[in-house]
Design a protein around this motif. Sequence first.
Motif, short mmCIF file in Angstrom:
data_model
loop_
_atom_site.label_atom_id
_atom_site.label_comp_id
_atom_site.label_asym_id
_atom_site.label_seq_id
_atom_site.Cartn_x
_atom_site.Cartn_y
_atom_site.Cartn_z
N UNK A 68 0.84 -1.19 0.00
CA UNK A 68 0.00 0.00 0.00
C UNK A 68 0.88 1.24 0.00
N UNK A 69 0.67 2.11 -0.99
CA UNK A 69 1.43 3.34 -1.14
C UNK A 69 0.45 4.50 -1.18
N UNK A 70 0.70 5.52 -0.36
CA UNK A 70 -0.20 6.68 -0.36
C UNK A 70 0.58 7.98 -0.37
N UNK A 71 0.08 8.94 -1.15
CA UNK A 71 0.68 10.27 -1.21
C UNK A 71 -0.19 11.26 -0.44
N UNK A 72 0.39 12.01 0.48
CA UNK A 72 -0.26 13.10 1.21
C UNK A 72 -1.55 12.59 1.88
N UNK A 73 -2.72 13.06 1.48
CA UNK A 73 -3.95 12.55 2.06
C UNK A 73 -4.03 11.03 1.91
N UNK A 74 -3.61 10.53 0.74
CA UNK A 74 -3.60 9.09 0.52
C UNK A 74 -2.63 8.37 1.43
N UNK A 75 -1.55 9.06 1.82
CA UNK A 75 -0.62 8.48 2.77
C UNK A 75 -1.22 8.39 4.16
N UNK A 76 -1.94 9.44 4.55
CA UNK A 76 -2.62 9.38 5.84
C UNK A 76 -3.63 8.24 5.87
N UNK A 77 -4.34 8.06 4.75
CA UNK A 77 -5.31 6.97 4.66
C UNK A 77 -4.60 5.61 4.68
N UNK A 78 -3.48 5.50 3.96
CA UNK A 78 -2.74 4.23 3.95
C UNK A 78 -2.28 3.86 5.35
N UNK A 79 -1.79 4.85 6.10
CA UNK A 79 -1.37 4.57 7.47
C UNK A 79 -2.57 4.17 8.32
N UNK A 80 -3.71 4.81 8.11
CA UNK A 80 -4.92 4.46 8.86
C UNK A 80 -5.31 3.00 8.58
N UNK A 81 -5.20 2.59 7.33
CA UNK A 81 -5.48 1.19 6.98
C UNK A 81 -4.51 0.27 7.72
N UNK A 82 -3.22 0.61 7.71
CA UNK A 82 -2.22 -0.26 8.34
C UNK A 82 -2.41 -0.36 9.84
N UNK A 83 -2.87 0.74 10.47
CA UNK A 83 -3.07 0.74 11.92
C UNK A 83 -4.34 0.01 12.31
#
Length: 240
Positions: A68-83
Amino acid sequence: MRPLVLLHGFLGRGADWDAVRAGLPQAWDVAAPDLPGHGTATDLDAQAYTMDGAAARVVAERDGPVDLVGYSMGGRLALHVAVTRPRAVRRLVLVSASPGLRTARERAERRALDAVRAAEIAADLPAFVDRWYRMPLFDLPAALRRHLTADRIAHNDAAELGRSLAGMGTGAQPSHWGALAGISTLALAVAGERDAKFVRLAGAMAEAGGVGVALVPGAAHLLPAEAPDALARLLTDSLS
């Protein structure tokens, strides 16, 4: 085939990743969805415009764990998925992204700012987008800024962007700083060398534990547009 999901940033759409995808191994199964309130992902149920709702959509659209790779807002979402859904993520790359604001006061102040921004979007989307990409954070060449501005205006709806800001803005996201050390998957924070704020954030994430750091030389914040070839090489190396 190796499943890889790419999540775009605010104002963007899945097509933002096209130049990066072109440099990735053809054997990878790559998906780059439009996130709620962006591109074609509109007129959804209210829950979809939240971090939990958007995370559920990311997970539901794939079978088994993904890179999973996310940029900016997508990065915040990717981290939320991982957590919140650790079994859904094999490897995690956060590009120009933050784990959120640390305090309730900071989050409340950001929600107030995002409400102002939503009103500005509703009043005049083209003017807002023009101001957005002129922020020093982006430091974009004029031609790229004009291209991005035209693309964002053509492919977004003002009301939908407002819904995204309200439910998925930085102020609406819980802080995940305390969860970084517990991330069980391989995680990497990526920032452009000229993006001083997010270089600092990447270093702070590494100090918090569980996250490595990689910098892209000569680039600022908007890495998928500024440095797609360099980002594709970095992803190929880090995920292979």
